[in-house]
Design an enzyme around this catalytic site. Structure first.
Site, PDB file in Angstrom:
ATOM      1  N   GLY A  13     -23.552 131.010  76.057  1.00  0.00           N
ATOM      2  CA  GLY A  13     -22.816 131.259  74.825  1.00  0.00           C
ATOM      3  C   GLY A  13     -22.877 132.715  74.422  1.00  0.00           C
ATOM      4  N   GLY A  15     -21.677 134.023  71.578  1.00  0.00           N
ATOM      5  CA  GLY A  15     -21.407 134.166  70.153  1.00  0.00           C
ATOM      6  C   GLY A  15     -22.426 135.080  69.491  1.00  0.00           C
ATOM      7  CG  PHE A  16     -22.054 136.002  65.310  1.00  0.00           C
ATOM      8  CD1 PHE A  16     -21.838 137.337  65.015  1.00  0.00           C
ATOM      9  CD2 PHE A  16     -21.056 135.092  65.012  1.00  0.00           C
ATOM     10  CE1 PHE A  16     -20.657 137.756  64.437  1.00  0.00           C
ATOM     11  CE2 PHE A  16     -19.864 135.497  64.442  1.00  0.00           C
ATOM     12  CZ  PHE A  16     -19.657 136.837  64.151  1.00  0.00           C
ATOM     13  CB  VAL A  81     -22.439 125.141  80.675  1.00  0.00           C
ATOM     14  CG1 VAL A  81     -23.684 124.283  80.852  1.00  0.00           C
ATOM     15  CG2 VAL A  81     -22.745 126.595  80.985  1.00  0.00           C
ATOM     16  CD  GLU A 173     -12.940 132.612  53.722  1.00  0.00           C
ATOM     17  OE1 GLU A 173     -13.902 133.237  53.224  1.00  0.00           O
ATOM     18  OE2 GLU A 173     -12.898 132.269  54.917  1.00  0.00           O
ATOM     19  CG  ASP A 302     -22.563 126.586  64.613  1.00  0.00           C
ATOM     20  OD1 ASP A 302     -23.131 126.557  63.514  1.00  0.00           O
ATOM     21  OD2 ASP A 302     -21.503 127.200  64.820  1.00  0.00           O
ATOM     22  CB  ALA A 318     -22.083 135.092  61.616  1.00  0.00           C
TER      23      ALA A 318
END
Length: 427
Positions: A13, A15-16, A81, A173, A302, A318
């Protein structure tokens, strides 16, 4: 030290959390492999702006290879994966390949959760990837285009009705930006329809929107949405989604565009390892974020259920993922250097932020709470700061200033294959 002797850390992963772990390990005696099914890192907090034609995709996503290119001990691999062999210490890739590891970090993120109604997904897409953003943008813009052709008043109303399910930050948003798009950006572009007649409905099953914020900030956000023309319906759970619209409280709401912002589920990491997980599928980790029974495997972001006491868990945002990535890197370094293990992970709450359109936001930093335009500027500065690279910071800041002053959004491009759903046709 030869490559064979180097401690190999595999991070699934980009991501952050995954990138933060990779960067913090890169200066040490490690061989790092980052494995992701996509070649880019996505700044997900601004993904809704790409979905609503405010920002270009290239302004919120960057190639993972480029971000790690200066770290010679870091390798990036593109692949999906399919599982983990904890006995053989290997990550299994869908094409049959395997990547051996000494230590594994699972930062595999989350996907949409439809609470047992996966059949709703074709009608109500969620927002997690760049592909989701282009799909949603296409559906929103195509709804106006089809309404321009439509002579039947009832069908035109359905085409110009946008239903957003879930009133967390993403749902709020999306609702605010779609309302501004319809009432301001597009109002001079069409001749047959008046885009200001568009109806934006935000649906929340709970008693109030933005439940993670204090009640007064939540109430302010609801008033701000009302000023933008958004209808907020709290205490209503959706019982049905179809191409015709949504059903809530026994009432059918005709809507051509339905967007899902109501829930997420973790990736199947817990299933790969056959370990306990919470209701969202997140791995229930130990205090040092390792997977119980597998001290050489960590789960972050997550993917992980991290307890905070009093029945609370670390939120899936994040800043939390980045803190976890840094912490796990510290644990791995300490083990490798023979030093005492760090104290259990403790989440530092940097605050909650949400924006409502282009002139209002709410900010809760704990020690101070802001709302209105000052909060919007605070929200904007914080997000620009966390973007990667000077070019992207400048590009996003200029785009926002242009939208703020003119109301115009230049990324209104309809791209990708069209389907009946994209064009607002009942199936």
């Amino acid at each position: 030290m030869t490559q064979k002797d180097e401690h190999h850390v595999v991070i699934v992963g980009g991501g952050f959390g995954g990138l933060e772990a990779a960067r913090n390990l890169a200066a040490g005696p490690f061989r790092i492999t980052v494995l992701d099914r996509r070649n880019h890192h996505l700044f997900q907090p601004l993904l809704y702006q790409a979905a609503t034609a405010s920002l270009a995709l290239s302004e919120i996503a960057w190639p993972i290879r480029s971000l790690l290119s200066r770290h010679r001990n870091a390798t990036t691999l593109l692949g999906a994966v399919s599982g983990v062999d904890p006995v053989g210490k290997a990550v299994l890739v869908e094409d049959g390949r395997q990547v051996a590891y000494d230590t594994l970090i699972l930062a595999t993120g989350a996907r949409h959760a439809y609470f047992g109604h996966d059949e709703w997904e074709p009608h109500a897409p969620g927002l997690k990837t760049l592909e989701d953003a282009t799909t949603i943008r296409r559906r929103i813009l195509c709804a106006f285009e089809r309404a321009e052709w439509q002579a039947d008043a009832g069908e035109r109303r359905r085409l110009l009705t946008f239903a957003i399910i879930g009133a967390g930050p993403t749902g709020v948003e999306l609702a605010g930006t779609i309302a501004e798009l319809a009432h301001e950006t597009l109002r001079r572009d069409f001749r047959t329809i008046d885009t200001r007649e568009a109806r934006v409905v935000l649906v929340e099953a709970g008693p109030r929107i933005l439940a993670a914020f204090t009640e007064d900030l939540s109430a302010y956000a609801e008033r701000a949405l009302a000023r933008l023309g958004v209808e907020v319906r709290t205490g209503h759970a959706v019982s049905r989604c179809s191409a015709a619209g949504i059903e809530l409280g026994g009432e059918m709401l005709p809507a051509a565009t339905i967007l899902w912002a109501a829930g997420v589920a973790a990736s199947p990491a817990a299933e790969w390892l056959d370990v306990p997980a919470d209701r969202a599928g997140r791995v229930i980790v130990a205090p040092d974020l390792s997977v119980p029974g597998f001290p050489d495997i960590f789960a972050i972001g997550d993917t992980a259920h991290v307890a905070m006491g009093e029945g609370r868990t670390v939120p899936g945002i994040a800043p939390a993922a980045k803190q976890e990535g840094r912490y796990v890197a510290g644990v791995i370094r300490a083990r490798r250097e023979g030093k005492p293990a760090p104290a259990p992970f403790a989440y530092r709450n940097d605050g909650n932020l949400a924006t409502i359109g282009k002139r209002a936001a709410i900010v809760d930093l704990g020690w101070i709470r802001l709302k209105g335009r000052l909060a919007w500027w605070t929200w904007g500065i914080a997000h620009v700061y966390f973007l990667i690279g000077l070019r992207n910071r400048l590009a996003v800041a200029l785009s926002w200033l242009w939208i703020y002053s003119t109301g115009q959004r230049s990324a209104r491009l309809i791209t990708g294959a069209k389907t009946g759903h994209d064009e607002g046709r009942p199936q």
